[in-house]
Design an enzyme around this catalytic site. Structure first.
Site, PDB file in Angstrom:
ATOM      1  N   GLY A 247       0.758  -1.244   0.000  1.00  0.00           N
ATOM      2  CA  GLY A 247       0.000   0.000   0.000  1.00  0.00           C
ATOM      3  C   GLY A 247       0.784   1.286   0.000  1.00  0.00           C
ATOM      4  O   GLY A 247       0.187   2.363  -0.154  1.00  0.00           O
ATOM      5  N   GLU A 284       3.778  -6.955   1.454  1.00  0.00           N
ATOM      6  CA  GLU A 284       3.241  -7.210   0.102  1.00  0.00           C
ATOM      7  C   GLU A 284       3.222  -5.931  -0.726  1.00  0.00           C
ATOM      8  O   GLU A 284       2.167  -5.485  -1.174  1.00  0.00           O
ATOM      9  CB  GLU A 284       1.799  -7.733   0.218  1.00  0.00           C
ATOM     10  CG  GLU A 284       1.598  -8.902   1.154  1.00  0.00           C
ATOM     11  CD  GLU A 284       0.128  -9.129   1.529  1.00  0.00           C
ATOM     12  OE1 GLU A 284      -0.740  -8.296   1.174  1.00  0.00           O
ATOM     13  OE2 GLU A 284      -0.149 -10.132   2.196  1.00  0.00           O
ATOM     14  N   PRO A 285       4.369  -5.297  -0.961  1.00  0.00           N
ATOM     15  CA  PRO A 285       4.340  -4.058  -1.742  1.00  0.00           C
ATOM     16  C   PRO A 285       4.137  -4.325  -3.225  1.00  0.00           C
ATOM     17  O   PRO A 285       4.663  -5.301  -3.773  1.00  0.00           O
ATOM     18  CB  PRO A 285       5.721  -3.444  -1.495  1.00  0.00           C
ATOM     19  CG  PRO A 285       6.601  -4.614  -1.179  1.00  0.00           C
ATOM     20  CD  PRO A 285       5.728  -5.677  -0.561  1.00  0.00           C
ATOM     21  N   GLY A 286       3.368  -3.477  -3.873  1.00  0.00           N
ATOM     22  CA  GLY A 286       3.158  -3.584  -5.316  1.00  0.00           C
ATOM     23  C   GLY A 286       3.583  -2.291  -5.991  1.00  0.00           C
ATOM     24  O   GLY A 286       4.697  -2.145  -6.483  1.00  0.00           O
ATOM     25  N   CYS A 353     -14.030   5.473 -27.770  1.00  0.00           N
ATOM     26  CA  CYS A 353     -15.314   6.154 -27.882  1.00  0.00           C
ATOM     27  C   CYS A 353     -16.028   6.229 -26.542  1.00  0.00           C
ATOM     28  O   CYS A 353     -17.052   5.572 -26.310  1.00  0.00           O
ATOM     29  CB  CYS A 353     -16.170   5.447 -28.924  1.00  0.00           C
ATOM     30  SG  CYS A 353     -15.318   5.404 -30.500  1.00  0.00           S
ATOM     31  N   GLU A 354     -15.470   7.009 -25.630  1.00  0.00           N
ATOM     32  CA  GLU A 354     -16.033   7.260 -24.306  1.00  0.00           C
ATOM     33  C   GLU A 354     -15.536   8.632 -23.890  1.00  0.00           C
ATOM     34  O   GLU A 354     -14.344   8.925 -24.055  1.00  0.00           O
ATOM     35  CB  GLU A 354     -15.453   6.289 -23.252  1.00  0.00           C
ATOM     36  CG  GLU A 354     -15.712   4.836 -23.468  1.00  0.00           C
ATOM     37  CD  GLU A 354     -17.004   4.360 -22.842  1.00  0.00           C
ATOM     38  OE1 GLU A 354     -17.605   5.123 -22.057  1.00  0.00           O
ATOM     39  OE2 GLU A 354     -17.411   3.248 -23.156  1.00  0.00           O
TER      40      GLU A 354
HETATM   41  C1  LIG Z   1      -3.114  -4.814  -4.110  1.00  0.00           C
HETATM   42  C2  LIG Z   1      -2.633  -5.487  -2.882  1.00  0.00           C
HETATM   43  C3  LIG Z   1      -1.351  -5.239  -2.396  1.00  0.00           C
HETATM   44  C4  LIG Z   1      -0.423  -4.228  -3.036  1.00  0.00           C
HETATM   45  O1  LIG Z   1      -0.878  -2.921  -2.904  1.00  0.00           O
HETATM   46  P1  LIG Z   1       0.040  -1.712  -3.416  1.00  0.00           P
HETATM   47  O2  LIG Z   1      -0.740  -0.520  -3.100  1.00  0.00           O
HETATM   48  O3  LIG Z   1       0.240  -1.907  -4.875  1.00  0.00           O
HETATM   49  O4  LIG Z   1       1.328  -1.801  -2.653  1.00  0.00           O
HETATM   50  C5  LIG Z   1      -0.929  -5.948  -1.291  1.00  0.00           C
HETATM   51  N1  LIG Z   1      -1.727  -6.851  -0.681  1.00  0.00           N
HETATM   52  C6  LIG Z   1      -2.973  -7.106  -1.119  1.00  0.00           C
HETATM   53  C7  LIG Z   1      -3.800  -8.103  -0.404  1.00  0.00           C
HETATM   54  C8  LIG Z   1      -3.467  -6.436  -2.216  1.00  0.00           C
HETATM   55  O5  LIG Z   1      -4.714  -6.679  -2.636  1.00  0.00           O
END
Ligand SMILES: *Cc1c(COP(=O)(O)O)cnc(C)c1O
Length: 425
Positions: A247, A284-286, A353-354
């Site tokens: 997050g 869990e970083p994305g 087309c939106e």
């Molecule tokens: C999407 C998600 C993440 C990653 O979130 P980011 O904002 O991209 O870091 C981590 N854990 C879970 C369960 C998610 O759904």
């Protein structure tokens, strides 16, 4: 001419009046591969990962890249080779991790709607942990595990009920969200999990939202989760690991999220103070690993001046870059070779087309048809959310590593899109 500073993107810069990603001129890539084109910096991904690794130095911690942010195989390879595990949310993502050479034992499986088939496949692959999001899911996972002769390692996603102060669509840890088990139900859920023969309780997890730019929600969530850890362990259910989710935000537009290492310095101090510093940790970083590692190159097709609004129509659209249409998100847009001369204000829009198909609103640009623009901070939740709406092929992708650039995904053509469809007799 002084180009705009580029937010949070040390590996994207202007040299000799031309935009570069690391040592590669972006316009050369556009010429070779066409547009729209995603370009990623490997050094930027590894630098973002290194900030977390520094933060966790000397700790028993596992970083699981939340791959829904960008699930292209070569990107997964970068993180797998750097020792990351993966946070997956579907059976399709599991197959991608396996194809990219990820280690099954370092996979955690999140999501509120896992199917029996997905559970079976993940058990068979030997993933590290299921992050279970409801009591009903516990029962189904137990049954699937027993039927296959497995014991499923589980963590329960608890909902700490803190406000991450982000966009409502990407806030996930509040009451009223569909995610996780409510704080007050957590102990009961754990007692149920511990009583089921097909499950083995291994941890606890939370994830409060996305694009979080303040540290307070994390500190509050940690307190709430540690309260639960104490309660659950007092009831005789040991928890091997604590997973604090992802997050962390990135700088899209002068945003000032804490640096990953500084944030974790504070969080670990709290963890130590409460006596949990030796516990196995997971995160869990994305977005924060890939968001500012990527940009999308697009060509200006037409300028359409108007009395009230002028449009800059480009060849990328909401199907390639869905975040503005979905969340009113801001991406900085810069010309690859900035022109001297007066700017005008444009809404930068795509061909779909939106009316919702916009990429940037009221942007001051000095542009002509044929110019190339870069949409910045496009490494996360862009290509992985791209669609074929309007039967537009999804863009090609290139990964830059120093002076080298490598095509990691071919542009989709119409045949690719029609594969699998069946004509009537
Ligand atoms: C999407 C998600 C993440 C990653 O979130 P980011 O904002 O991209 O870091 C981590 N854990 C879970 C369960 C998610 O759904």
């Amino acid at each position: 001419m002084t180009p705009m500073p580029l937010p949070g993107q040390p590996h994207v810069h202007f040299a000799d009046g031309a935009l570069h990603v690391e040592g590669v001129r972006v316009a050369d890539l556009a010429q070779q591969h066409g547009t729209p084109l995603f370009v990623y910096s490997k050094a930027s991904m590894l630098a973002a990962l290194a900030a977390y690794q520094r933060g966790f130095a000397g700790r028993n911690a596992q970083i699981c890249y939340a791959m829904k942010a960008n699930s292209s195989l070569a990107v997964l390879q970068v993180f797998a080779q750097a020792g990351c595990g993966f946070d997956i949310v579907s059976g399709g993502e599991l197959e991608r991790v396996l194809a990219a050479g990820g280690t099954p034992a370092r996979i955690i499986f999140s999501g509120v709607g896992k199917t029996r088939a997905e559970m079976q496949r993940a058990l068979q692959a030997g993933i590290g942990c299921f992050n279970v999001e409801s009591e009903a899911e516990l029962e189904v996972l137990n049954a699937v595990a027993l039927a296959g002769g497995h014991v499923a390692p589980v963590s329960i996603r608890v909902n700490p009920n803190v406000d991450p102060k982000t966009h409502p669509y990407i806030s996930t840890g509040l009451k009223g969200n569909k995610f996780g088990v409510a704080h007050e139900d957590a102990l009961r859920s754990y007692q149920r999990a511990a009583s089921l023969a097909g499950l083995r309780v291994v941890g606890i997890d939370c994830h409060i939202g996305s694009q979080i730019t303040e540290e307070t929600p994390y500190l509050d969530a940690m307190d709430r989760v540690l309260d639960l850890v104490a309660q659950i362990e007092a009831a005789g259910i040991p928890l091997k690991h604590i997973d604090f989710g992802g997050g962390l935000g990135i700088d899209y537009q002068g945003d000032t999220p804490p640096a990953a290492d500084a944030l974790w310095h504070k969080l670990l101090a709290k963890l130590d103070a409460r006596g949990y510093g030796q516990r196995q940790l997971m995160i869990e970083p994305g977005r924060s690993l890939v968001g500012n590692a990527g940009l999308c190159v697009t060509e200006v097709l037409y300028l359409k001046p108007g009395e009230h609004k002028s449009f800059c129509i480009v060849d990328a659209a909401m199907n390639d870059l869905p975040r503005p249409a979905m969340y009113q998100a801001f991406h900085q847009i810069v010309p690859l070779s900035p022109r001297d001369g007066a700017t005008a204000s444009y809404d930068v829009v795509g061909p779909v087309c939106e009316s919702g198909d916009w990429i940037g609103r009221e942007r001051a640009l000095a542009v002509q048809a044929g110019d190339l623009l870069a949409v910045l901070s496009a490494g996360a939740y862009c290509m992985s959310m791209a669609s074929n709406y309007n039967t537009r092929g999804r863009p090609a992708e290139v990964l830059v590593d120093g002076a080298q650039a490598r095509l990691i995904r071919r542009r989709e053509d119409a045949q690719d899109q029609m594969r699998g469809e069946l004509l009537l007799d």
